[in-house]
Design an enzyme around this catalytic site. Structure first.
Site, short mmCIF file in Angstrom:
data_model
loop_
_atom_site.label_atom_id
_atom_site.label_comp_id
_atom_site.label_asym_id
_atom_site.label_seq_id
_atom_site.Cartn_x
_atom_site.Cartn_y
_atom_site.Cartn_z
CE1 TYR A 116 -4.02 1.87 0.48
CE2 TYR A 116 -3.21 2.52 2.63
CZ TYR A 116 -4.13 2.64 1.62
OH TYR A 116 -5.16 3.53 1.75
CE LYS A 187 -6.77 3.42 -1.52
NZ LYS A 187 -6.91 4.31 -0.38
#
Ligand SMILES: O=C([O-])CC(=O)C(=O)O
Ligand SMILES: [Mg+2]
Length: 581
Positions: A116, A187
């Site tokens: 991420y 995500k």
């Protein structure tokens, strides 16, 4: 035997005579080994190898999941750069999803910055140059007319959670063309690792409407369509087609709109949020995250949210989302709309948002009238950031600009005249775009500032003490918000559900002493609690379509959510009657 849940073209989830789940697979042999949701690689048992035609195709020794994790993690550690680690884990995800999530779960804190922000930002930038395996759905201007056929090609039959981006404003790094697919993938991996949504219920989507980056268009290796972005009615038409297609193929799916530029983010959200249950992560997720942190920071000061004066810098999706969330939080505290607005100052490229500037619709309600600024000392036409902080007597400063180094020493120091403990949140992502280095902010304020950033920073040592830097990232909101919406089969994601997510995060932070956000190690637990309370709110607001949970007590609802949350472990595979190689 109970009715099968046909989740994929390749398998059904069934229960055996004892009630244990297994996967009834209709694909065997070499093909089976190339379906990441089914592939156990060296983990297939002797019986499975025999029954599924895998003998000779995998090494003789059957590894346990623990052994596989050990082998894979050791190899992971040998990758030298963060980007290599990212590519390594992504390749694992595309080979063996259970193993990928098992490792991610064991090393969540270590791997979050790899999968991420910030490393995903690098992966986005060079996506076309590191591309390997297919994942997710690419819809482009070339084939939007046949979006129904494209959706039929996706082998998953029961998608519940979609992250879709048009890549026009990825993180704080702008238009990234097709590369934004990496954000949708990243995500959704958090939806599974933190939120408990099964990987076979998720679908990353890249809406390739073109790019305005000439360097991408000129790059022969660039994988998106090589033309400028659609705009106006053509753009709206593209999105209409997409939403209609999703609603037809996946009527139970929730859409998370991600990283849309300021000109479209608000319009897309308002246009579709009542057509398909959907939310915009950068407006609403970031807003909820910031509100929770501000509630926590106010508490650390021994004050309330409504004691603060807020300067929000950046009036795009994130900035206006945060300002709106603060306004809702203040009104919840009993302030009127006008009283709340009087405590919020939004600064953008021209200075403080003021009527008379060229304003976008979503900025209007935050723009000041010249009369609001009576007594202000301002040198130019409109107050600068520094002048706003001084004249408004700001106690909280939040950055959502993507402009690195925007918060200057002079301005942060000036806050000390307004409050003994300034709240300073430079929230832009990835790390390279942060508005100020947390260590600098702490020095400028002699250790008094309460700081949180969007991307991870190490703890800071100052004056012989260690200061944790809270990670104020919407990762604390979206996995739980989305999972709660999935669990309740919410017909709409209401403002109340988003507010509930923020309040849950604020409550969860309270247990962590002097922190404004929980440590990342608590991400899964926080997400579970967010999901439970979001589902409850969906029931209370009458948007819950899931009958089974409408009459549950809080404890029963929590148990339901936990039971439904996906955990990475291998299920036995059995060959279905109609199996083929
Ligand atoms: O992805 C993140 O880290 C948070 C986010 O949505 C953004 O910065 O656009
Ligand atoms: Mg985003």
């Amino acid at each position: 035997m109970p009715e099968a849940r046909r989740v994929s073209r390749y398998y059904d989830v069934r229960r055996d005579e004892d009630g244990h789940r297994f996967l009834d697979v209709n694909v065997t042999g070499f093909s089976l080994l190339h379906i990441p949701l089914l592939n156990k690689s060296t983990g297939f048992t002797r019986q499975e190898r025999r029954a599924l035609g895998l003998e000779g195709l995998v090494p003789p020794h059957t590894s346990t999941l623990e052994e596989q994790k050990e082998r894979t993690y050791l190899r992971y550690l040998q990758q030298t750069t963060d980007l290599e680690k990212h590519e390594y884990l992504r390749a694992l995800q595309d080979r063996n999803e259970v193993l990928f999530y098992a490792i991610f779960a064991d090393h969540l804190e270590e791997m979050l910055p790899i999968l991420y922000t910030p490393t995903v930002g690098e992966a986005v930038r060079i996506f076309s140059h590191i591309y390997r395996y297919p994942r997710g759905l690419s819809v482009s201007t070339e084939d939007i007319d046949r979006v129904d056929e494209l959706l039929e090609n996706v082998p998953l039959n029961d998608v519940r959670m979609i992250v879709a981006t048009d890549s026009s404003a990825i993180l704080g790094i702008g238009d990234q063309g097709f590369g934004g697919m990496a954000i949708s993938i990243g995500k959704l991996s958090l939806y599974t690792a933190a939120g408990g949504v099964g990987p076979d219920k998720t679908l990353p989507v890249e809406l390739d409407v073109g790019t305005d980056r000439q360097d991408l268009i000129d790059d022969p290796l660039y994988l998106g369509v090589h033309h400028r972005r659609l705009t106006g009615p053509e753009y709206d038409e593209f999105l209409d087609r997409f939403v209609e297609g999703v609603a037809a193929r996946y009527p139970k799916a929730i859409i998370q709109w991600e990283d849309f530029a300021r000109g479209t983010a608000f319009r897309v959200l308002e246009r579709y949020r009542r057509v398909v249950p959907s939310f915009n992560d950068d407006i609403q997720g970031t807003g909820a995250m910031a509100l929770a942190g501000l509630i926590g920071a106010s508490r650390l000061k021994g004050e309330s949210l409504h004691d603060q004066v807020f300067v929000v810098v950046g009036a795009g999706a994130g900035g206006i989302g945060v300002a709106s969330a603060i306004r809702q939080g203040l009104m919840r505290d009993g302030l009127t709309y006008a009283e709340a607005n009087a405590r919020i100052f939004v600064v953008d490229r021209y200075g403080l948002l003021t009527h008379g500037q060229p304003l976008e619709d979503h900025q209007l309600s935050f723009a000041k009238h010249p009369g609001d600024l009576a007594g202000w000392e301002v040198a130019g036409e409109w107050p600068t950031l520094h002048e706003t902080v001084v004249n408004a007597r700001a106690t909280a400063l939040l950055g959502l600009t993507g402009v690195p180094g925007l918060f200057r020493q002079l301005t942060v120091e000036a806050m000390l005249s307004n409050t003994p403990r300034p709240i300073v949140f430079p929230l832009s992502n990835p790390t390279s775009n942060v508005e100020a280095q947390p260590g600098d902010v702490l020095r400028w304020t002699a250790g008094a500032a309460i700081i949180a950033t969007g991307s991870p920073f190490p703890d800071i040592e100052y004056g012989g003490r260690m200061y944790p830097v809270g990670q104020g990232n919407n990762a604390f909101i979206f996995p739980g918000l989305g999972f709660g919406a999935v669990i309740s089969r919410a017909r709409e994601i209401t403002d109340g559900m988003v507010m509930e997510a923020a309040l849950t995060l604020a409550d969860e932070t309270r247990a962590h002493g002097d922190r404004v956000y929980p440590p990342i190690s608590c991400l899964r637990e926080v997400s579970m609690r967010v999901a439970v309370r979001v589902a409850r709110r969906a029931i209370d607001e009458g948007v819950c379509a899931e009958r089974r949970i409408r009459n549950l007590t809080d404890d029963e609802l929590e148990a339901f959510v936990r039971r439904r949350s996906w955990v990475p472990k291998y299920l036995p595979l059995r060959k279905a009657a109609d199996a083929r190689d």
